[in-house]
Design a protein around this motif. Structure first.
Motif, PDB file in Angstrom:
ATOM      1  N   THR A 199       0.815  -1.216   0.000  1.00 31.80           N
ATOM      2  CA  THR A 199       0.000   0.000   0.000  1.00 31.80           C
ATOM      3  C   THR A 199       0.852   1.272   0.000  1.00 31.80           C
ATOM      4  O   THR A 199       0.460   2.277  -0.574  1.00 31.80           O
ATOM      5  CB  THR A 199      -0.943   0.034   1.222  1.00 31.80           C
ATOM      6  N   GLU A 200       2.017   1.217   0.626  1.00 35.61           N
ATOM      7  CA  GLU A 200       2.862   2.395   0.733  1.00 35.61           C
ATOM      8  C   GLU A 200       3.652   2.554  -0.568  1.00 35.61           C
ATOM      9  O   GLU A 200       4.181   1.579  -1.110  1.00 35.61           O
ATOM     10  CB  GLU A 200       3.803   2.211   1.938  1.00 35.61           C
ATOM     11  N   PRO A 201       3.733   3.774  -1.119  1.00 40.23           N
ATOM     12  CA  PRO A 201       4.373   3.982  -2.422  1.00 40.23           C
ATOM     13  C   PRO A 201       5.798   3.443  -2.540  1.00 40.23           C
ATOM     14  O   PRO A 201       6.126   2.758  -3.517  1.00 40.23           O
ATOM     15  CB  PRO A 201       4.349   5.500  -2.608  1.00 40.23           C
ATOM     16  N   ARG A 202       6.646   3.717  -1.567  1.00 38.67           N
ATOM     17  CA  ARG A 202       8.034   3.242  -1.669  1.00 38.67           C
ATOM     18  C   ARG A 202       8.102   1.711  -1.584  1.00 38.67           C
ATOM     19  O   ARG A 202       8.918   1.084  -2.265  1.00 38.67           O
ATOM     20  CB  ARG A 202       8.901   3.876  -0.588  1.00 38.67           C
ATOM     21  N   ALA A 203       7.242   1.122  -0.781  1.00 36.78           N
ATOM     22  CA  ALA A 203       7.189  -0.342  -0.697  1.00 36.78           C
ATOM     23  C   ALA A 203       6.718  -0.923  -2.031  1.00 36.78           C
ATOM     24  O   ALA A 203       7.220  -1.964  -2.472  1.00 36.78           O
ATOM     25  CB  ALA A 203       6.264  -0.776   0.438  1.00 36.78           C
ATOM     26  N   ARG A 204       5.768  -0.256  -2.674  1.00 35.14           N
ATOM     27  CA  ARG A 204       5.307  -0.706  -3.994  1.00 35.14           C
ATOM     28  C   ARG A 204       6.441  -0.669  -5.017  1.00 35.14           C
ATOM     29  O   ARG A 204       6.611  -1.597  -5.795  1.00 35.14           O
ATOM     30  CB  ARG A 204       4.155   0.178  -4.479  1.00 35.14           C
ATOM     31  N   LEU A 205       7.194   0.415  -5.010  1.00 36.90           N
ATOM     32  CA  LEU A 205       8.278   0.558  -5.974  1.00 36.90           C
ATOM     33  C   LEU A 205       9.381  -0.474  -5.731  1.00 36.90           C
ATOM     34  O   LEU A 205       9.908  -1.064  -6.679  1.00 36.90           O
ATOM     35  CB  LEU A 205       8.838   1.983  -5.930  1.00 36.90           C
ATOM     36  N   LYS A 206       9.694  -0.715  -4.466  1.00 39.77           N
ATOM     37  CA  LYS A 206      10.700  -1.742  -4.140  1.00 39.77           C
ATOM     38  C   LYS A 206      10.211  -3.117  -4.589  1.00 39.77           C
ATOM     39  O   LYS A 206      10.965  -3.907  -5.167  1.00 39.77           O
ATOM     40  CB  LYS A 206      10.976  -1.726  -2.633  1.00 39.77           C
ATOM     41  N   PHE A 207       8.939  -3.395  -4.352  1.00 41.98           N
ATOM     42  CA  PHE A 207       8.368  -4.684  -4.737  1.00 41.98           C
ATOM     43  C   PHE A 207       8.329  -4.825  -6.267  1.00 41.98           C
ATOM     44  O   PHE A 207       8.564  -5.908  -6.798  1.00 41.98           O
ATOM     45  CB  PHE A 207       6.971  -4.835  -4.140  1.00 41.98           C
ATOM     46  N   LEU A 208       8.050  -3.731  -6.966  1.00 45.17           N
ATOM     47  CA  LEU A 208       8.065  -3.764  -8.427  1.00 45.17           C
ATOM     48  C   LEU A 208       9.446  -4.184  -8.927  1.00 45.17           C
ATOM     49  O   LEU A 208       9.560  -5.044  -9.807  1.00 45.17           O
ATOM     50  CB  LEU A 208       7.690  -2.395  -8.998  1.00 45.17           C
ATOM     51  N   VAL A 209      10.496  -3.605  -8.376  1.00 50.86           N
ATOM     52  CA  VAL A 209      11.852  -3.956  -8.798  1.00 50.86           C
ATOM     53  C   VAL A 209      12.138  -5.428  -8.465  1.00 50.86           C
ATOM     54  O   VAL A 209      12.749  -6.134  -9.267  1.00 50.86           O
ATOM     55  CB  VAL A 209      12.906  -3.019  -8.164  1.00 50.86           C
ATOM     56  N   GLU A 210      11.672  -5.889  -7.313  1.00 53.13           N
ATOM     57  CA  GLU A 210      11.854  -7.304  -6.961  1.00 53.13           C
ATOM     58  C   GLU A 210      11.188  -8.206  -7.993  1.00 53.13           C
ATOM     59  O   GLU A 210      11.757  -9.230  -8.397  1.00 53.13           O
ATOM     60  CB  GLU A 210      11.273  -7.586  -5.577  1.00 53.13           C
ATOM     61  N   ARG A 211       9.983  -7.844  -8.415  1.00 51.16           N
ATOM     62  CA  ARG A 211       9.268  -8.649  -9.412  1.00 51.16           C
ATOM     63  C   ARG A 211       9.994  -8.610 -10.758  1.00 51.16           C
ATOM     64  O   ARG A 211      10.072  -9.613 -11.458  1.00 51.16           O
ATOM     65  CB  ARG A 211       7.827  -8.134  -9.569  1.00 51.16           C
ATOM     66  N   MET A 212      10.543  -7.462 -11.107  1.00 58.43           N
ATOM     67  CA  MET A 212      11.305  -7.351 -12.355  1.00 58.43           C
ATOM     68  C   MET A 212      12.580  -8.191 -12.269  1.00 58.43           C
ATOM     69  O   MET A 212      12.968  -8.844 -13.233  1.00 58.43           O
ATOM     70  CB  MET A 212      11.635  -5.880 -12.641  1.00 58.43           C
ATOM     71  N   ARG A 213      13.205  -8.175 -11.099  1.00 61.75           N
ATOM     72  CA  ARG A 213      14.442  -8.939 -10.892  1.00 61.75           C
ATOM     73  C   ARG A 213      14.196 -10.440 -11.078  1.00 61.75           C
ATOM     74  O   ARG A 213      15.089 -11.165 -11.523  1.00 61.75           O
ATOM     75  CB  ARG A 213      14.986  -8.669  -9.487  1.00 61.75           C
ATOM     76  N   ALA A 214      13.009 -10.902 -10.762  1.00 59.37           N
ATOM     77  CA  ALA A 214      12.691 -12.335 -10.850  1.00 59.37           C
ATOM     78  C   ALA A 214      12.804 -12.868 -12.277  1.00 59.37           C
ATOM     79  O   ALA A 214      12.915 -14.073 -12.480  1.00 59.37           O
ATOM     80  CB  ALA A 214      11.299 -12.590 -10.292  1.00 59.37           C
ATOM     81  N   THR A 215      12.797 -11.983 -13.267  1.00 60.48           N
ATOM     82  CA  THR A 215      12.883 -12.419 -14.668  1.00 60.48           C
ATOM     83  C   THR A 215      14.273 -12.219 -15.258  1.00 60.48           C
ATOM     84  O   THR A 215      14.459 -12.366 -16.463  1.00 60.48           O
ATOM     85  CB  THR A 215      11.865 -11.638 -15.535  1.00 60.48           C
ATOM     86  N   GLN A 216      15.250 -11.908 -14.427  1.00 58.46           N
ATOM     87  CA  GLN A 216      16.553 -11.524 -14.969  1.00 58.46           C
ATOM     88  C   GLN A 216      17.260 -12.649 -15.710  1.00 58.46           C
ATOM     89  O   GLN A 216      17.989 -12.392 -16.659  1.00 58.46           O
ATOM     90  CB  GLN A 216      17.433 -10.912 -13.887  1.00 58.46           C
ATOM     91  N   GLY A 217      17.056 -13.899 -15.338  1.00 56.42           N
ATOM     92  CA  GLY A 217      17.738 -15.004 -16.012  1.00 56.42           C
ATOM     93  C   GLY A 217      17.424 -15.062 -17.492  1.00 56.42           C
ATOM     94  O   GLY A 217      18.326 -15.156 -18.335  1.00 56.42           O
ATOM     95  N   LYS A 218      16.142 -14.999 -17.826  1.00 56.65           N
ATOM     96  CA  LYS A 218      15.753 -15.060 -19.231  1.00 56.65           C
ATOM     97  C   LYS A 218      16.189 -13.810 -19.989  1.00 56.65           C
ATOM     98  O   LYS A 218      16.548 -13.882 -21.156  1.00 56.65           O
ATOM     99  CB  LYS A 218      14.245 -15.250 -19.349  1.00 56.65           C
ATOM    100  N   ARG A 219      16.155 -12.683 -19.328  1.00 55.90           N
ATOM    101  CA  ARG A 219      16.571 -11.454 -19.999  1.00 55.90           C
ATOM    102  C   ARG A 219      18.079 -11.458 -20.266  1.00 55.90           C
ATOM    103  O   ARG A 219      18.539 -10.896 -21.245  1.00 55.90           O
ATOM    104  CB  ARG A 219      16.128 -10.233 -19.193  1.00 55.90           C
ATOM    105  N   LEU A 220      18.835 -12.082 -19.393  1.00 57.36           N
ATOM    106  CA  LEU A 220      20.265 -12.215 -19.636  1.00 57.36           C
ATOM    107  C   LEU A 220      20.502 -13.066 -20.879  1.00 57.36           C
ATOM    108  O   LEU A 220      21.355 -12.753 -21.701  1.00 57.36           O
ATOM    109  CB  LEU A 220      20.947 -12.861 -18.423  1.00 57.36           C
ATOM    110  N   SER A 221      19.703 -14.122 -21.045  1.00 54.89           N
ATOM    111  CA  SER A 221      19.873 -15.019 -22.189  1.00 54.89           C
ATOM    112  C   SER A 221      19.401 -14.424 -23.508  1.00 54.89           C
ATOM    113  O   SER A 221      20.031 -14.618 -24.540  1.00 54.89           O
ATOM    114  CB  SER A 221      19.115 -16.326 -21.943  1.00 54.89           C
ATOM    115  N   TYR A 222      18.268 -13.707 -23.476  1.00 57.86           N
ATOM    116  CA  TYR A 222      17.649 -13.287 -24.740  1.00 57.86           C
ATOM    117  C   TYR A 222      17.388 -11.795 -24.872  1.00 57.86           C
ATOM    118  O   TYR A 222      16.840 -11.361 -25.879  1.00 57.86           O
ATOM    119  CB  TYR A 222      16.318 -14.027 -24.928  1.00 57.86           C
TER     120      TYR A 222
END
Length: 196
Positions: free
Chosen positions: A86-109
């Motif tokens: 609910t808190e804006p900074r927590a949302r932004l941190k969580f967004l980056v965490e979710r983006m980080r979860a896909t880093q393996g495939k992005r490194l490959s392709y």
């Protein structure tokens, strides 16, 4: 008369359409748009080639379907982040965490959205523009959340663009160099930028 057969047929159609989009998105990302034929998509989705044309008349139509999928996935990501925190900074941190979860495939392709924007532009410009909306959605969300922390709208928008540009640059560099630490550093930098 029961409408169960009609509903079953509609469900099968929706499943086939989804299978085609999933297969096309993966193939366009890995093999490239020009390097992927409709026959490749049909084979990967287990949908007969003749049936593919029932759902998508042209490769450009299929590209638009993939671009719509990217935009829908981005909206779903934003909604899940908004529901989780609910808190804006927590949302932004969580967004980056979710983006980080896909880093393996992005490194490959590389980034599938950036690839779609680039690869669709010449022969499927509507799909290219639509794919780019995923970046616009992320920028708008980040800017809105930064605005809730007291940032002026113009500053929030500038910072949001900076973060997405850093993310895309990090993906491109990590992919090009095949160095995962480059992308790990990018995500850490994004977190610091959004927290300041």
């Amino acid at each position: 008369m029961s409408d169960a057969p009609l509903k079953s047929k509609q469900k099968r159609g929706a499943l086939r359409r989804d299978a085609l989009i999933q297969a096309a998105a993966a193939l366009f990302w890995i093999k490239g748009y020009t390097g992927t034929s409709l026959a490749d998509v049909a084979k990967a989705s287990d949908v007969p080639l003749g049936n593919l044309y029932y759902y998508y008349k042209t490769k450009a139509d299929l590209a638009l379907g993939v671009a719509n999928f990217f935009a829908d996935e981005t909206r779903a990501l934003i909604e899940s982040v908004s529901e989780e925190k609910t808190e804006p900074r927590a949302r932004l941190k969580f967004l980056v965490e979710r983006m980080r979860a896909t880093q393996g495939k992005r490194l490959s392709y590389g980034c599938p959205i950036a690839a779609a924007c680039r690869d669709f532009r010449e022969t499927a410009p509507e799909a290219s523009t639509r794919a780019g909306e995923s970046f616009s959605l992320l920028i708008a969300f980040i800017a809105e959340e930064l605005g809730k922390t007291g940032r002026k709208p113009s500053v929030a928008l500038l910072k949001a663009r900076h973060v997405i540009a850093d993310w895309q640059g990090g993906i491109a560099l990590a992919h090009g160099l095949q160095q995962p630490n480059v992308l790990a550093e990018t995500y850490a930098r994004m977190e610091r930028t959004l927290a300041s």
